[in-house]
Design an enzyme around this catalytic site. Structure first.
Site, short mmCIF file in Angstrom:
data_model
loop_
_atom_site.label_atom_id
_atom_site.label_comp_id
_atom_site.label_asym_id
_atom_site.label_seq_id
_atom_site.Cartn_x
_atom_site.Cartn_y
_atom_site.Cartn_z
CD GLU A 39 7.20 -0.13 8.39
OE1 GLU A 39 6.36 -0.88 7.87
OE2 GLU A 39 7.34 1.06 8.05
CG ASP A 81 -0.33 -0.02 2.52
OD1 ASP A 81 0.87 -0.34 2.60
OD2 ASP A 81 -1.03 0.26 3.52
CB SER A 82 4.61 1.66 0.06
OG SER A 82 4.86 0.47 -0.67
CE LYS A 127 3.14 -6.07 4.06
NZ LYS A 127 2.61 -4.90 4.80
CD GLU A 129 -0.07 -1.41 8.05
OE1 GLU A 129 -0.50 -0.65 8.96
OE2 GLU A 129 0.54 -0.99 7.05
CG ASP A 136 0.49 -3.99 2.17
OD1 ASP A 136 0.43 -4.84 3.07
OD2 ASP A 136 1.32 -3.04 2.18
N1 MHF Z 1 8.82 5.05 -0.10
C1 MHF Z 1 8.30 4.43 0.97
N2 MHF Z 1 9.11 3.68 1.74
C2 MHF Z 1 8.62 3.04 2.83
O1 MHF Z 1 9.40 2.32 3.51
C3 MHF Z 1 7.23 3.15 3.13
C4 MHF Z 1 6.43 3.96 2.29
N3 MHF Z 1 6.99 4.59 1.24
N4 MHF Z 1 5.11 4.12 2.52
C5 MHF Z 1 4.43 3.30 3.50
C6 MHF Z 1 5.30 3.03 4.64
C7 MHF Z 1 5.60 4.23 5.51
N5 MHF Z 1 6.89 3.87 6.06
C8 MHF Z 1 7.71 4.74 6.76
C9 MHF Z 1 7.67 6.08 6.51
C10 MHF Z 1 8.51 6.94 7.18
C11 MHF Z 1 9.39 6.46 8.11
C12 MHF Z 1 10.29 7.43 8.82
O2 MHF Z 1 10.17 8.62 8.65
N6 MHF Z 1 11.24 6.94 9.64
C13 MHF Z 1 12.23 7.79 10.25
C14 MHF Z 1 11.86 8.15 11.66
C15 MHF Z 1 12.25 7.14 12.70
C16 MHF Z 1 12.08 7.65 14.14
O3 MHF Z 1 11.92 8.84 14.32
O4 MHF Z 1 12.16 6.83 15.05
C17 MHF Z 1 13.59 7.10 10.16
O5 MHF Z 1 14.59 7.80 10.15
O6 MHF Z 1 13.62 5.87 10.05
C18 MHF Z 1 9.46 5.11 8.36
C19 MHF Z 1 8.59 4.25 7.66
C20 MHF Z 1 7.35 2.62 5.50
N7 MHF Z 1 6.63 2.54 4.25
C1 KIV Z 2 7.23 -1.49 3.54
C2 KIV Z 2 6.39 -2.70 3.27
C3 KIV Z 2 6.58 -3.76 4.32
C4 KIV Z 2 4.94 -2.33 3.11
O1 KIV Z 2 4.09 -2.65 3.89
C5 KIV Z 2 4.59 -1.53 1.93
O2 KIV Z 2 5.41 -1.38 1.01
O3 KIV Z 2 3.44 -1.06 1.89
MG MG Z 3 2.23 -1.63 3.54
#
Ligand code: MHF
Ligand code: KIV
Ligand code: MG
Length: 299
Positions: free
Chosen positions: A216, A79-80, A148, A150, A118
Site C-alpha cells: 500500500e 478492516d476498512s 490478512k 499488517e 483482515d
Molecule cells: N474507504 C477506504 N478506502 C481505503 O483505501 C482505506 C480505508 N477506507 N480504510 C482503511 C485504509 C486507510 N487507507 C488510506 C486512507 C487514507 C489515505 C490518504 O489519505 N492518502 C492520501 C495521502 C497521501 C500522501 O500524503 O502521501 C492520498 O492522496 O493518497 C490513504 C490510505 C486505505 N484504507
Molecule cells: C485497502 C485494503 C488492502 C485493506 O486492507 C482494507 O480494506 O482494510
Molecule cells: Mg485493512
C-alpha cells in the site's frame, strides 16, 4: 426470504473446467462458466502466466454475490469496514466481534471467490499464539478462506505460526493503516533508503509462508522490483502498474464515498449520485402520494 439464506452450490474438483482465470475467448468465458473455487495455487499460476487479477473489498451479501458473479477472484473483508460500514474515523477501533458477522455474510454469499479476512488491530500483534487464536476464529466462525495481517519482518513469526496452523496468510506492507500513528499519518512508504527495508519485509513474509502480499502506497519502482523478486503474488493499492494484482475498497471504486479520495483511487461509477437521485425521487413520490401506486398495493 429463504432465498437470502441459500448456500451457493459449491463446485468441487470433480468438475473439469479450464484453470481459473483463463484468458478471454477461452471456453471459461461462456455465459455461466463452471468455475471452481479459487485457491491460493491459482493465484500463483496467474503470476506465472503474467495475468494481473483484481481484488475488491466486500462486507455484505449483495455486493459479495455481485462481485463473485462478475468474476473477482479474491474478496477482502477489510478492516476498512471500520470506515465503510461502522463510520469510525480510522481502522483502529474495529473489533473481532464487529468483523466476524461481516466475514460470515461474505463467505455465505460466494461460490467461487477466495475470501480473505483482515485481522483487526490488537487481535494478532501480541504474539504468534494470539495471531493463531484469532485466525482460527475467523476460519471457524467467519468461514474465511484466508486471513490478512499488517506488518513486515517483525511479523514473520506471526505469519509462520498462522500458516503452520493451516491458515493461508496474506501479508500487508508499505503504508499499514493500523500503524498510522507510528508512521506519522497517511504517507507513502519505502522512498529512498527505506526501499531496502521494504524489500526485506516482503522477502521475510514470503519466507514465512505468506501466499501473497499487499503493498500500500509504495513507489512504483520499488513495487515492481519486489514483484519480480517474489514468487508469491503482490497486490498493489497505490503501488503502481507492475504488481500482480490490484485492490481497491469497493465504495471508493464505485464512487459511493463522497469527498476527497486517496490518489490511488479510480472511481468507475457515481453510486453516490445514483443513490441520491433515487432517494430524492422516492421522498418526492411519498410526499406527493405518487408512491405506492395501484401495482404496489394489495386488496
Ligand atoms: N474507504 C477506504 N478506502 C481505503 O483505501 C482505506 C480505508 N477506507 N480504510 C482503511 C485504509 C486507510 N487507507 C488510506 C486512507 C487514507 C489515505 C490518504 O489519505 N492518502 C492520501 C495521502 C497521501 C500522501 O500524503 O502521501 C492520498 O492522496 O493518497 C490513504 C490510505 C486505505 N484504507
Ligand atoms: C485497502 C485494503 C488492502 C485493506 O486492507 C482494507 O480494506 O482494510
Ligand atoms: Mg485493512
Amino acid at each position: 426470504m429463504s432465498q437470502d439464506n441459500a448456500q451457493p452450490a459449491h463446485q468441487h474438483e470433480t468438475e473439469t473446467p479450464a484453470p481459473y482465470g483463463a484468458a478471454p475467448g477461452t471456453p471459461t468465458e461462456s455465459a455461466t462458466p463452471p468455475r471452481k473455487r479459487v485457491r491460493i495455487h491459482h493465484l500463483r499460476e496467474l503470476k506465472e502466466r503474467g495475468e494481473p487479477w483484481p481484488m475488491l473489498t466486500a462486507y455484505d451479501t449483495y455486493t459479495a454475490r455481485l462481485f463473485d458473479e462478475a468474476g473477482i477472484p479474491v474478496l477482502l473483508v477489510g478492516d476498512s469496514a471500520a470506515n465503510t460500514v461502522y463510520g469510525y474515523e480510522s481502522s483502529l477501533p474495529i473489533t473481532v466481534e464487529e468483523m466476524l458477522p461481516l466475514v460470515r455474510a461474505v463467505t455465505r454469499s460466494v461460490s467461487k471467490a477466495l475470501v480473505v479476512a483482515d485481522l483487526p488491530f490488537g487481535s494478532y500483534q501480541v504474539s504468534p499464539e494470539q495471531a493463531v487464536a484469532t485466525a482460527a476464529r475467523f476460519m471457524k466462525e467467519g468461514r474465511a478462506h484466508a486471513v490478512k495481517l499488517e506488518g513486515g519482518r517483525k511479523f514473520a513469526p506471526h505469519v509462520e505460526a498462522v500458516t503452520a496452523a493451516g491458515v493461508p496468510v496474506m501479508g500487508h506492507i508499505g503504508f499499514t493503516p493500523q500503524s498510522e500513528h507510528n508512521l506519522g499519518g497517511y504517507r507513502v512508504q519505502g522512498r529512498g533508503d527505506t526501499g531496502d527495508a521494504l524489500i526485506a519485509d516482503a522477502l521475510a513474509l514470503q519466507d514465512a509462508g505468506a501466499f501473497a502480499v499487499v503493498m500500500e502506497m509504495v513507489p512504483a519502482e520499488i513495487a515492481k522490483q519486489i514483484t519480480h523478486e517474489l514468487h508469491i503474488p503482490t497486490v498493489g493499492i497505490g503501488a503502481g502498474p507492475d504488481c500482480d494484482a490490484q485492490v481497491l475498497v469497493w465504495q471508493d471504486m464505485a464512487g459511493l464515498r463522497t469527498g476527497r479520495v486517496p490518489r490511488f483511487v479510480k472511481q468507475y461509477a457515481d453510486l453516490a449520485g445514483v443513490l441520491t437521485t433515487a432517494v430524492k425521487a422516492f421522498a418526492d413520490d411519498v410526499r406527493n402520494r405518487t408512491f405506492p401506486a395501484p401495482e404496489h398495493t394489495f386488496h
